[in-house]
Design an enzyme around this catalytic site. Structure first.
Site, PDB file in Angstrom:
ATOM      1  N   GLU A 155       0.823  -1.216   0.000  1.00 14.06           N
ATOM      2  CA  GLU A 155       0.000   0.000   0.000  1.00 14.06           C
ATOM      3  C   GLU A 155       0.856   1.266   0.000  1.00 14.06           C
ATOM      4  O   GLU A 155       0.391   2.354   0.348  1.00 14.06           O
ATOM      5  CB  GLU A 155      -0.956  -0.032   1.189  1.00 14.06           C
ATOM      6  CG  GLU A 155      -1.882  -1.247   1.192  1.00 14.06           C
ATOM      7  CD  GLU A 155      -3.277  -1.010   0.565  1.00 14.06           C
ATOM      8  OE1 GLU A 155      -3.824   0.084   0.720  1.00 14.06           O
ATOM      9  OE2 GLU A 155      -3.795  -1.948  -0.074  1.00 14.06           O
TER      10      GLU A 155
ATOM     11  N   HIS B 253      -4.121   1.760   7.463  1.00 14.40           N
ATOM     12  CA  HIS B 253      -2.736   2.070   7.113  1.00 14.40           C
ATOM     13  C   HIS B 253      -2.063   2.589   8.390  1.00 14.40           C
ATOM     14  O   HIS B 253      -2.722   3.240   9.206  1.00 14.40           O
ATOM     15  CB  HIS B 253      -2.643   3.176   6.046  1.00 14.40           C
ATOM     16  CG  HIS B 253      -3.150   2.766   4.703  1.00 14.40           C
ATOM     17  ND1 HIS B 253      -3.994   3.566   3.951  1.00 14.40           N
ATOM     18  CD2 HIS B 253      -2.916   1.668   3.951  1.00 14.40           C
ATOM     19  CE1 HIS B 253      -4.257   2.956   2.804  1.00 14.40           C
ATOM     20  NE2 HIS B 253      -3.624   1.820   2.771  1.00 14.40           N
TER      21      HIS B 253
ATOM     22  N   CYS C 129      -2.623  11.419   3.862  1.00 14.01           N
ATOM     23  CA  CYS C 129      -2.994  10.440   2.824  1.00 14.01           C
ATOM     24  C   CYS C 129      -2.913  11.064   1.445  1.00 14.01           C
ATOM     25  O   CYS C 129      -2.701  10.371   0.449  1.00 14.01           O
ATOM     26  CB  CYS C 129      -4.429   9.956   3.013  1.00 14.01           C
ATOM     27  SG  CYS C 129      -4.726   9.144   4.567  1.00 14.01           S
TER      28      CYS C 129
HETATM   29  O1  SUG Z   1      -7.702   3.040   0.688  1.00 14.24           O
HETATM   30  N1  SUG Z   1     -10.402   5.267   0.884  1.00 14.24           N
HETATM   31  C1  SUG Z   1      -8.987   5.056   0.895  1.00 14.24           C
HETATM   32  C2  SUG Z   1      -8.328   5.999   1.852  1.00 14.24           C
HETATM   33  C3  SUG Z   1      -6.842   5.964   1.746  1.00 14.24           C
HETATM   34  C4  SUG Z   1      -6.169   6.747   2.823  1.00 14.24           C
HETATM   35  N2  SUG Z   1      -4.771   6.757   2.670  1.00 14.24           N
HETATM   36  C5  SUG Z   1      -3.862   6.676   3.648  1.00 14.24           C
HETATM   37  N3  SUG Z   1      -4.185   6.341   4.855  1.00 14.24           N
HETATM   38  N4  SUG Z   1      -2.639   6.907   3.358  1.00 14.24           N
HETATM   39  C6  SUG Z   1      -8.650   3.603   1.262  1.00 14.24           C
HETATM   40  O2  SUG Z   1      -9.337   3.050   2.133  1.00 14.24           O
HETATM   41  C7  SUG Z   1     -12.679   4.956   0.078  1.00 14.24           C
HETATM   42  C8  SUG Z   1     -13.363   4.975  -1.271  1.00 14.24           C
HETATM   43  C9  SUG Z   1     -14.857   4.844  -1.141  1.00 14.24           C
HETATM   44  O3  SUG Z   1     -15.326   4.314  -0.134  1.00 14.24           O
HETATM   45  O4  SUG Z   1     -15.596   5.254  -2.078  1.00 14.24           O
HETATM   46  C10 SUG Z   1     -11.187   4.680  -0.015  1.00 14.24           C
HETATM   47  O5  SUG Z   1     -10.746   3.970  -0.891  1.00 14.24           O
END
Ligand code: SUG
Length: 442
Positions: free
Chosen positions: A171, A243, A366
């Protein structure tokens, strides 16, 4: 060697929506099927970039991806012209359509893991794009991300993403922290994973595997003393830390972490500190926030640890925090005390509003990918990759011209949305000097 950290933020695409797709991501689950506002989301992101720029932190952008991904829909059995593909997917598999329409590439911390040139024997910047296999919508990012990063960083070694499998789930930088005395000096790379082998002990499936972290460290050709692998605490994953950057953040010799972030607790922090001291010649300034100060649930709700910890142009260490830190009592109290406390190496806290992204579990950290570059490396970036105030103005105009201010799950099948999106991306790639990177441009 002098080097600076450049933050590359993911621009929010015209299809930003809430589909509840993030595994273990509580905010994304809670927001499922609510109405989104792509225009505000994109403008919030640009406003954050402007704040960073004004702090004296060099700022770059990464473009959104082509969505809905009609190529992926076709690979999953939907046929006909684009409108027919969208309509059929909406009718027979709305969840698949939602996955193929996600603007999730905005969370650039998951785009890749980056090694500065000075950290390895070949002197080149190395980038490992993340395969993001934990969820369909994110796995679709890897190909375009790899192409974009190759264009953006023409002199870097941009590897292929790791082979996609549940055992090699990667990731990106959301689970990686580079600690050092100065950006251009020797560093320790801390890789955090959620699972070793296939023995899952958590309710939510962990996303980053040890096998993947090891492979990334290998590709980066890092010496053994420069690498520390740490296992996430299972209770952190189950509390919503899908994460590690939801419960820990570091910058140079500062590590800010919740005491329940790592499985080994204080012993893990001590291991990291020993590695930093040995390799970088400075003591690690670790700030471990106790459960008694901020309960883990409050940390996740507020995304305090998803703040960007940055070195401002004037040398101050600034915590760029999401507005939600003001709304959770324990966190607001900690933040107010932190700046006054000489034991906490944070000189100032700046609050930014990225609520549209936060509702999908994406805080300030993020949204950005950190890339340490020398002046010479910076000069070789794609022409429009870095932004200044004028470029941010132009990007705001671009958003106002192309992004809708309201999107419902039903809108994802609208062929006009796909057309709007392609028009927007075509214009953007020209602005950024990236050339053709999307399937519809080739
Ligand atoms: O992978 N949300 C992302 C958020 C990523 C956050 N990044 C870090 N923590 N670095 C994920 O969960 C939600 C999309 C939706 O529900 O439509 C989403 O993919």
């Amino acid at each position: 060697m002098t080097a600076v950290e450049v933050n590359f933020d993911g621009l929010v695409g015209p299809t930003h929506n809430y589909a509840g797709l993030g595994p273990g991501n509580l905010a994304s689950q809670r927001s499922r099927a609510s109405v989104s506002d792509p225009r505000s989301a994109a403008l919030e992101g640009l406003a954050k970039m402007r704040r960073m720029l004004r702090l004296g932190v060099p700022q770059g952008v990464l473009p959104p991806h082509e969505r809905p991904d009609t190529g992926a829909l076709r690979r999953m059995g939907f046929a006909g012209d684009d409108a027919a593909v969208l309509a059929d997917a909406a009718r027979r598999a709305p969840d698949v359509l939602a996955a193929c329409a996600s603007a999730s590439a905005m969370w650039a911390a998951n785009a890749a893991t980056v090694r500065p040139g000075g950290d390895g024997p070949d002197g080149l910047v190395h980038v490992v794009p993340a395969n993001l296999v934990a969820a369909l919508h994110r796995s679709l990012e890897a190909g375009t991300t790899t192409r974009v990063l190759r264009r953006l960083l023409p002199d870097a070694v941009v590897h292929d993403p790791l082979p996609p499998s549940t055992g090699t789930g990667d990731e990106g930088a959301a689970n990686h922290t580079r600690l050092c005395a100065e950006y251009g000096g020797p560093a320790v790379h801390v890789f955090v994973h959620g699972i070793e082998g296939d023995r899952q002990v958590t309710r939510f499936r962990p996303r980053q595997t040890l096998a993947a972290s090891r492979a990334v460290a290998r590709l980066m050709d890092l010496p053994g003393q420069a690498v520390v692998h740490v296992l996430q605490a299972p209770e952190a994953i189950d509390a919503g830390a899908f994460h590690n950057d939801v419960v820990a953040v570091g910058d140079r010799d500062v590590l800010l972490a919740h005491e329940r972030a790592f499985a080994g607790g204080a012993a893990d922090v001590a291991r990291i500190a020993a590695a930093v001291e040995a390799r970088c010649g400075v003591p690690l300034r670790a700030v471990v926030v106790r459960e008694a100060e901020i309960p883990l649930g409050d940390a996740v709700r507020s995304y305090l640890f998803n703040s960007q910890l940055v070195r401002a142009g004037d040398g101050r260490t600034v915590l760029v925090a999401p507005a939600e830190v003001r709304e959770v009592r324990s966190v607001a109290a900690w933040v107010a005390a932190a700046v006054a406390d000489p034991a906490i190496p944070v000189d100032a806290v700046e609050v930014v509003d990225v609520r549209q992204s936060m509702r999908n579990g994406g805080g300030p950290a993020c949204l950005r990918l950190r890339v340490v570059l020398t002046d010479a490396e910076r000069a070789r970036l794609a022409s429009g990759a870095l932004v200044d105030e004028a470029r941010l103005d132009a990007l705001e105009d671009w958003v106002r011209a192309h992004h809708r201010d309201r999107l419902t799950p039903g809108d994802l099948a609208d062929p006009a949305l796909l057309e709007e999106s392609r028009t927007a991306l075509d214009e953007l790639t020209a602005m950024l000097g990236l050339g053709a990177v999307y399937p519809f441009q080739r």
